[in-house]
Design an enzyme around this catalytic site. Sequence first.
Site, short mmCIF file in Angstrom:
data_model
loop_
_atom_site.label_atom_id
_atom_site.label_comp_id
_atom_site.label_asym_id
_atom_site.label_seq_id
_atom_site.Cartn_x
_atom_site.Cartn_y
_atom_site.Cartn_z
N CYS A 119 0.74 -1.13 -0.11
CA CYS A 119 -0.10 0.01 0.09
C CYS A 119 0.88 1.17 0.03
CB CYS A 119 -1.04 0.08 1.17
SG CYS A 119 -2.18 -1.43 1.14
N HIS A 261 -3.39 7.16 2.35
CA HIS A 261 -3.89 5.64 1.77
C HIS A 261 -5.12 5.18 2.25
CE1 HIS A 261 -3.98 1.43 0.99
NE2 HIS A 261 -3.97 1.16 2.08
N ASN A 291 -9.88 -0.88 0.12
CA ASN A 291 -8.54 -0.51 -0.10
C ASN A 291 -8.11 -1.26 -1.31
OD1 ASN A 291 -6.05 -0.69 0.33
ND2 ASN A 291 -5.96 -1.52 2.17
N1 ACO Z 1 -17.92 -8.71 10.05
C1 ACO Z 1 -18.25 -8.95 11.25
N2 ACO Z 1 -17.49 -9.08 12.36
C2 ACO Z 1 -15.91 -8.95 12.14
C3 ACO Z 1 -15.53 -9.09 11.05
C4 ACO Z 1 -16.40 -8.82 9.98
N3 ACO Z 1 -16.21 -8.67 8.52
N4 ACO Z 1 -14.22 -9.00 11.09
C5 ACO Z 1 -13.84 -9.11 12.27
N5 ACO Z 1 -14.98 -9.15 13.14
C6 ACO Z 1 -15.09 -9.43 14.35
C7 ACO Z 1 -13.91 -10.26 14.99
O1 ACO Z 1 -14.07 -11.70 14.93
C8 ACO Z 1 -14.22 -9.58 16.51
O2 ACO Z 1 -14.87 -10.33 17.25
P1 ACO Z 1 -14.48 -11.00 18.52
O3 ACO Z 1 -14.39 -9.75 19.50
O4 ACO Z 1 -15.55 -11.84 18.88
O5 ACO Z 1 -13.19 -11.78 18.47
C9 ACO Z 1 -14.66 -8.23 16.42
O6 ACO Z 1 -15.21 -8.14 15.19
C10 ACO Z 1 -13.55 -7.24 16.53
O7 ACO Z 1 -12.29 -7.48 15.51
P2 ACO Z 1 -11.29 -6.49 15.26
O8 ACO Z 1 -9.99 -7.22 14.38
O9 ACO Z 1 -10.66 -6.29 16.70
O10 ACO Z 1 -11.85 -5.29 14.73
P3 ACO Z 1 -11.17 -3.78 14.52
O11 ACO Z 1 -12.20 -2.64 14.99
O12 ACO Z 1 -9.65 -3.76 14.88
O13 ACO Z 1 -11.24 -3.66 12.92
C11 ACO Z 1 -9.96 -3.87 11.04
C12 ACO Z 1 -10.67 -4.65 12.01
C13 ACO Z 1 -11.12 -2.92 10.09
C14 ACO Z 1 -9.38 -4.68 10.06
C15 ACO Z 1 -9.11 -2.58 11.48
O14 ACO Z 1 -8.26 -3.06 12.36
C16 ACO Z 1 -8.19 -1.99 10.44
O15 ACO Z 1 -8.72 -1.16 9.69
N6 ACO Z 1 -6.99 -2.42 10.60
C17 ACO Z 1 -6.00 -1.52 9.60
C18 ACO Z 1 -5.87 -2.29 8.09
C19 ACO Z 1 -4.88 -1.44 7.41
O16 ACO Z 1 -4.76 -0.06 7.46
N7 ACO Z 1 -4.25 -1.98 6.37
C20 ACO Z 1 -3.52 -1.08 5.75
C21 ACO Z 1 -2.40 -1.83 4.68
S1 ACO Z 1 -3.50 -2.91 3.61
C22 ACO Z 1 -1.63 -3.35 2.56
O17 ACO Z 1 -0.82 -2.97 2.84
C23 ACO Z 1 -1.84 -4.25 1.58
#
Ligand code: ACO
Length: 338
Positions: A119, A261, A291
């Site tokens: 990214c 990004h 993304n």
């Molecule tokens: N739908 C429903 N529930 C979900 C989903 C989904 N799609 N995905 C995860 N959950 C659940 C999890 O299982 C978890 O449940 P639990 O508490 O029972 O275990 C709960 O939701 C919370 O999950 P988290 O992973 O803690 O959620 P978070 O608030 O951190 O959001 C996310 C996840 C959106 C991925 C976030 O962490 C994020 O945006 N991270 C950054 C990603 C990024 O910036 N990537 C950039 C680079 S990409 C590249 O370089 C190719």
Amino acid sequence: MISNSQCDSGISFVGCGSSTPQKIINNDQLGQRVDTNNEWIQSRTGISERRVIGDNESLIDLATDAALKAIRMANWDVKTIDLIILATSTPEDLFGSAPKIQSNLEASNAVAFDLTAACSGFLFALVTASQYLISGSMKRVVVIGADQLSKWVDWDDRKTCVLFGDGAGAVAIETSGEKNGLIGYDMKSDGSKGGCLNLSQANTFLDLVQGATHQKGEYLPIKMEGKEVYKFAVKEVPIILGELLDKYKIDSESIDWLLLHQANQRILDAVASRFSIPSEKVLSNLKDYGNTSAATIPLMLDEAVRGQRIKSGDLVACSGFGAGLSWGAALFYWHGPY
Ligand code: ACO
């Protein structure tokens, strides 16, 4: 590697373009495949839908189209292009997809190569291109960011499949006597945290001859520790942008547009809040595309330019971040025709 450089000779941003697949997959549709729902995806990420390359499309087609639009906006003869850099982590050919784009464009005087930094790829490619322009060895460069992560997502992993989409964007940059578009930049890597986000090789070994095996060429789907990547982004992006603003003595109030990004709306909001940048100056099209990896920054730039939000002379604060881990920032003025 840390580098932080001031660009003394002029570079002008004179064109941009983008291209996205036709097929739209919305959150409700994903909810039919994995245990997720529109409310969760929208509230945690800001994404409503994403686009996925289908039967009659290809990454190279999208990248060529985006580049052509940038070249047309710049009003360049394709024969005057010296270099084409394709930032991608998903080439159609591991030996490189940029030469095929060069051939499609009939840019017969351009050298073309791929650059991989996930990214951060577009930002790193932009900085790489700028070095050829600053040195005077080249005059016109097309920088493309294009990715097809839909190929490498595990569509049964709700933690990642809801985040990504496909797309391409491009900019046309050239040397300029009077206007210096690229004020400054910085790039960083931290491979010790690389395990947070991978599209890694599968470790499958096959017999070659008696007593020797060889490794089969194949990759595993994307794996991400979302929380770790999130924490990294909201910590490091403000630091790198803040250092750049300090270095060039630019007040955050002077920023016309924050162009990050597009990974998560909450990351955009957190960085904007750190610099007290009002939401109307924060560019976001996450809702429509998710993304798109190396494509997000030029795709967003192109939409904002053609939508007559970014105008000639506007100051853009830009940052890319992602796998590697890698991150970077650049401050530039848009000098295109819109
Ligand atoms: N739908 C429903 N529930 C979900 C989903 C989904 N799609 N995905 C995860 N959950 C659940 C999890 O299982 C978890 O449940 P639990 O508490 O029972 O275990 C709960 O939701 C919370 O999950 P988290 O992973 O803690 O959620 P978070 O608030 O951190 O959001 C996310 C996840 C959106 C991925 C976030 O962490 C994020 O945006 N991270 C950054 C990603 C990024 O910036 N990537 C950039 C680079 S990409 C590249 O370089 C190719």
